[in-house]
Design a protein around this motif. Structure first.
Motif, PDB file in Angstrom:
ATOM      1  N   TYR A  49       0.813  -1.216   0.000  1.00 43.70           N
ATOM      2  CA  TYR A  49       0.000   0.000   0.000  1.00 43.70           C
ATOM      3  C   TYR A  49       0.850   1.272   0.000  1.00 43.70           C
ATOM      4  O   TYR A  49       0.321   2.375   0.020  1.00 43.70           O
ATOM      5  N   GLY A  50       2.168   1.124  -0.014  1.00 36.62           N
ATOM      6  CA  GLY A  50       3.030   2.296  -0.117  1.00 36.62           C
ATOM      7  C   GLY A  50       3.339   2.990   1.187  1.00 36.62           C
ATOM      8  O   GLY A  50       3.938   4.066   1.197  1.00 36.62           O
ATOM      9  N   VAL A  51       2.952   2.382   2.329  1.00 38.71           N
ATOM     10  CA  VAL A  51       3.255   2.988   3.624  1.00 38.71           C
ATOM     11  C   VAL A  51       4.731   2.825   3.954  1.00 38.71           C
ATOM     12  O   VAL A  51       5.355   3.700   4.561  1.00 38.71           O
ATOM     13  N   GLN A  52       5.298   1.686   3.552  1.00 38.33           N
ATOM     14  CA  GLN A  52       6.721   1.424   3.774  1.00 38.33           C
ATOM     15  C   GLN A  52       7.359   0.958   2.474  1.00 38.33           C
ATOM     16  O   GLN A  52       6.687   0.364   1.625  1.00 38.33           O
ATOM     17  N   ARG A  67       7.110   0.947  -7.988  1.00 37.02           N
ATOM     18  CA  ARG A  67       7.657   1.364  -6.702  1.00 37.02           C
ATOM     19  C   ARG A  67       6.744   2.442  -6.139  1.00 37.02           C
ATOM     20  O   ARG A  67       6.418   3.412  -6.828  1.00 37.02           O
ATOM     21  N   PHE A  68       6.335   2.263  -4.889  1.00 33.19           N
ATOM     22  CA  PHE A  68       5.403   3.197  -4.274  1.00 33.19           C
ATOM     23  C   PHE A  68       6.124   4.028  -3.227  1.00 33.19           C
ATOM     24  O   PHE A  68       6.664   3.490  -2.249  1.00 33.19           O
ATOM     25  N   ALA A  69       6.125   5.353  -3.411  1.00 34.75           N
ATOM     26  CA  ALA A  69       6.743   6.247  -2.438  1.00 34.75           C
ATOM     27  C   ALA A  69       5.785   6.595  -1.306  1.00 34.75           C
ATOM     28  O   ALA A  69       6.206   7.029  -0.236  1.00 34.75           O
ATOM     29  N   SER A  70       4.496   6.388  -1.545  1.00 33.33           N
ATOM     30  CA  SER A  70       3.478   6.719  -0.546  1.00 33.33           C
ATOM     31  C   SER A  70       2.184   6.009  -0.919  1.00 33.33           C
ATOM     32  O   SER A  70       2.053   5.493  -2.041  1.00 33.33           O
ATOM     33  N   PRO A  71       1.185   5.981  -0.001  1.00 31.21           N
ATOM     34  CA  PRO A  71      -0.110   5.399  -0.361  1.00 31.21           C
ATOM     35  C   PRO A  71      -0.762   6.070  -1.562  1.00 31.21           C
ATOM     36  O   PRO A  71      -1.513   5.429  -2.295  1.00 31.21           O
ATOM     37  N   THR A  72      -0.437   7.330  -1.790  1.00 27.93           N
ATOM     38  CA  THR A  72      -1.017   8.028  -2.951  1.00 27.93           C
ATOM     39  C   THR A  72      -0.629   7.324  -4.251  1.00 27.93           C
ATOM     40  O   THR A  72      -1.454   7.189  -5.170  1.00 27.93           O
ATOM     41  N   ASP A  73       0.609   6.855  -4.334  1.00 24.13           N
ATOM     42  CA  ASP A  73       1.051   6.138  -5.535  1.00 24.13           C
ATOM     43  C   ASP A  73       0.256   4.847  -5.721  1.00 24.13           C
ATOM     44  O   ASP A  73      -0.108   4.478  -6.844  1.00 24.13           O
ATOM     45  N   ILE A  77      -2.896   3.827  -8.829  1.00 26.70           N
ATOM     46  CA  ILE A  77      -2.961   2.721  -9.789  1.00 26.70           C
ATOM     47  C   ILE A  77      -4.054   1.714  -9.428  1.00 26.70           C
ATOM     48  O   ILE A  77      -4.157   0.658 -10.049  1.00 26.70           O
ATOM     49  N   GLY A  78      -4.862   2.054  -8.375  1.00 23.47           N
ATOM     50  CA  GLY A  78      -6.031   1.222  -8.099  1.00 23.47           C
ATOM     51  C   GLY A  78      -5.926   0.282  -6.915  1.00 23.47           C
ATOM     52  O   GLY A  78      -6.670  -0.701  -6.837  1.00 23.47           O
ATOM     53  N   ILE A  79      -5.009   0.559  -5.971  1.00 23.01           N
ATOM     54  CA  ILE A  79      -4.908  -0.254  -4.758  1.00 23.01           C
ATOM     55  C   ILE A  79      -5.476   0.540  -3.584  1.00 23.01           C
ATOM     56  O   ILE A  79      -5.067   1.678  -3.337  1.00 23.01           O
TER      57      ILE A  79
END
Length: 497
Positions: A49-52, A67-73, A77-79
């Motif tokens: 979920y991009g938290v970590q 690669r997710f830098a934050s939950p916004t990323d 994309i739909g998660i």
């Protein structure tokens, strides 16, 4: 959405949270992720979920590495993720909660309202957009959380312990909603400790143990016993009491207890209740029907507006929480983060909380850090708390390990009464069995227990007597030997027994 997690690694100081984790989530499927406390499930979900950020491995979504830098990323994309502890503003309406932070999608007017109604109709959510969230029950609040992630366009929905506080009828309603979601092509990642529910709803099952994936299972052929053994290497525990230890000596007596809110709403209404030495009295109720207030009144956290509370022949109606504890009352709170631990304190300091006048952690009028550290070590060993040391902060532990530590602390000092609110919520089958054993042994030694739980099998199996609370009143009584979870659930929701 097709998601692959390959070789995921995540380390914290002194802890390997994830090691070589592989997970594949198919489109249009419910994928269950199960594992004991500290197995690494929460860390893995925060990575997805991009938290970590992972220390190693890859996340592949529909064939493309991400690669997710934050939950916004992840959201973009739909998660979407629905956490076990809901994140809703009680003073806002359903519609306002849904659009909060997503105003750019459909504004805040009729277009947003129309979109919310459309989603509700498509997936069978019986929600009024103009209802104040403060007036909703727990099942409706959960639907609002799911509605929020659907509104943001989620095609993969992560649900963390979604049935933890639902009665059987509400669980079935949720499962109907989930089946509608996967039928539309969405995917659901379902995290749970309730293995019978996993087998009912899942299309695929992945098992984690000690930070890594140890296998998969087919829900069409797997059994609860097989899943339990994969998770913790042990047989599935059963909440059974064994011999009758109930005495005729009352340890707790409530007489005509009433509680009125600042706005004049009746929270508790003429509650009469007795717990005897060697007896476990179970309180069954849909969350929000007065069980929280009942415990807080007994603990001195709230002052009853009418009635009397007697503990071992002493009137404690107007005693402070500290004095109630000193009289021998242990307290396992329903919200461990609000009332159970200070997350940024090390475990040995958390051992002291609420017990700062007891012998184990004091030396005369002063606190005894050495004694607190030694007793924290004992709790960690006796309750199998997974932690590097007593100096580790509570925040670094999984929710289940935090719970095991709290249970161990509150069972220390030989209490005469234990107020246990959801004592095994969020713990795995191995820890659940250990907690049940500790409660059973203490009951055998004369402890009186007031047990509140959303796990109806736990209530029925672990109680000598059952009481149902509805809208602040005790409305029904049951013999655990002659009631089913379905009958109990019906009484909890006000239906005919």
């Amino acid at each position: 959405m097709h998601v692959e997690l390959r070789g995921i690694e995540k380390r914290f100081p002194g802890v390997v949270a994830n090691h070589d984790v592989d997970l594949t989530i198919r489109p249009g499927a419910v994928h269950a992720l199960i594992g004991e406390n500290g197995a690494g499930k929460s860390t893995l979900m925060k990575i997805l979920y991009g938290v970590q950020a992972p220390d190693g491995g890859t996340i592949v979504v529909d064939g493309e590495e991400r690669r997710f830098a934050s939950p916004t990323d992840a959201i973009d994309i739909g998660i979407g993720m629905v956490f076990q502890h809901f994140m809703l503003a009680d003073n806002l309406t359903v519609l306002e909660n849904v659009v909060l932070g997503a105003e750019k999608l459909h504004g805040i007017g009729e277009k947003a309202r129309s979109q919310v109604r459309e989603i509700c109709e498509a997936y069978g959510f019986d929600l009024d957009p103009d209802a104040l969230v403060a007036t909703l029950g727990v099942a409706a609040r959960q639907r609002v959380e799911i509605l929020k992630v659907l509104y943001r366009g989620a095609t993969l929905i992560i649900l963390d312990e979604p049935t933890a506080v639902l009665v059987p009828q509400e669980v079935q309603a949720l499962f109907a909603n989930l089946r509608d979601l996967v039928a539309s092509g969405r995917s659901v990642l379902f995290i749970s400790h309730k293995l019978d529910e996993v087998l009912e709803i899942a299309d695929d099952i992945t098992v984690m143990r000690r930070g890594t994936t140890v296998g998969t299972a087919d829900p069409r052929t797997a059994t609860k016993q097989e899943l339990a053994e994969l998770m913790v290497g042990a047989e599935l525990p059963s909440p059974e009491l064994g011999e009758d230890t109930v005495t005729d000596v009352p340890i707790l007596t409530l007489s005509g207890i009433g509680l009125t809110s600042d706005t004049g709403r009746r929270l508790l209404d003429d509650v009469d209740l007795t717990v005897h030495r060697g007896e476990i009295v179970g309180i069954a109720g849909v969350e929000g029907n007065g069980q929280t207030e009942l415990v807080e009144v007994i603990m001195g956290m709230r002052r009853a507006t009418s009635g009397a509370i007697t503990l071992a022949e002493e009137d404690i109606t107007r005693l402070s929480t500290r004095k109630v504890r000193e009289r021998g009352v242990g307290f396992i709170p329903e919200d461990r983060h609000r009332h159970g631990v200070v997350l940024d304190f090390p475990l040995w300091e958390n051992r002291i909380l609420g017990h700062q006048t007891t012998r184990r952690v004091t030396r005369g009028p002063l606190l005894n850090p050495g004694g607190a550290r030694a007793d924290a070590e004992r709790i960690i060993a006796d309750y199998d708390v997974r932690t590097p040391s007593v100096h580790t902060s509570a925040r670094a532990l999984s929710g289940g390990n935090q719970q095991k530590f709290i249970v161990g602390r509150e069972m220390s000092g030989e209490p005469v009464l234990l107020l246990a609110s959801h004592p095994t919520r969020g713990v795995d089958v191995g820890a659940q069995a250990a907690i049940w054993d500790h409660i059973r042994r203490a009951r055998h030694d004369g402890l009186g227990v007031l047990l509140i739980s959303a796990d109806l099998d736990e209530l029925i199996g672990l109680s000598d007597r059952l009481e149902v609370i509805l809208r602040g009143r005790i409305t029904a009584h049951f013999d655990p030997d002659h009631v089913t979870a379905q009958e109990l659930g019906t009484a909890m929701t006000g239906g005919a027994a």
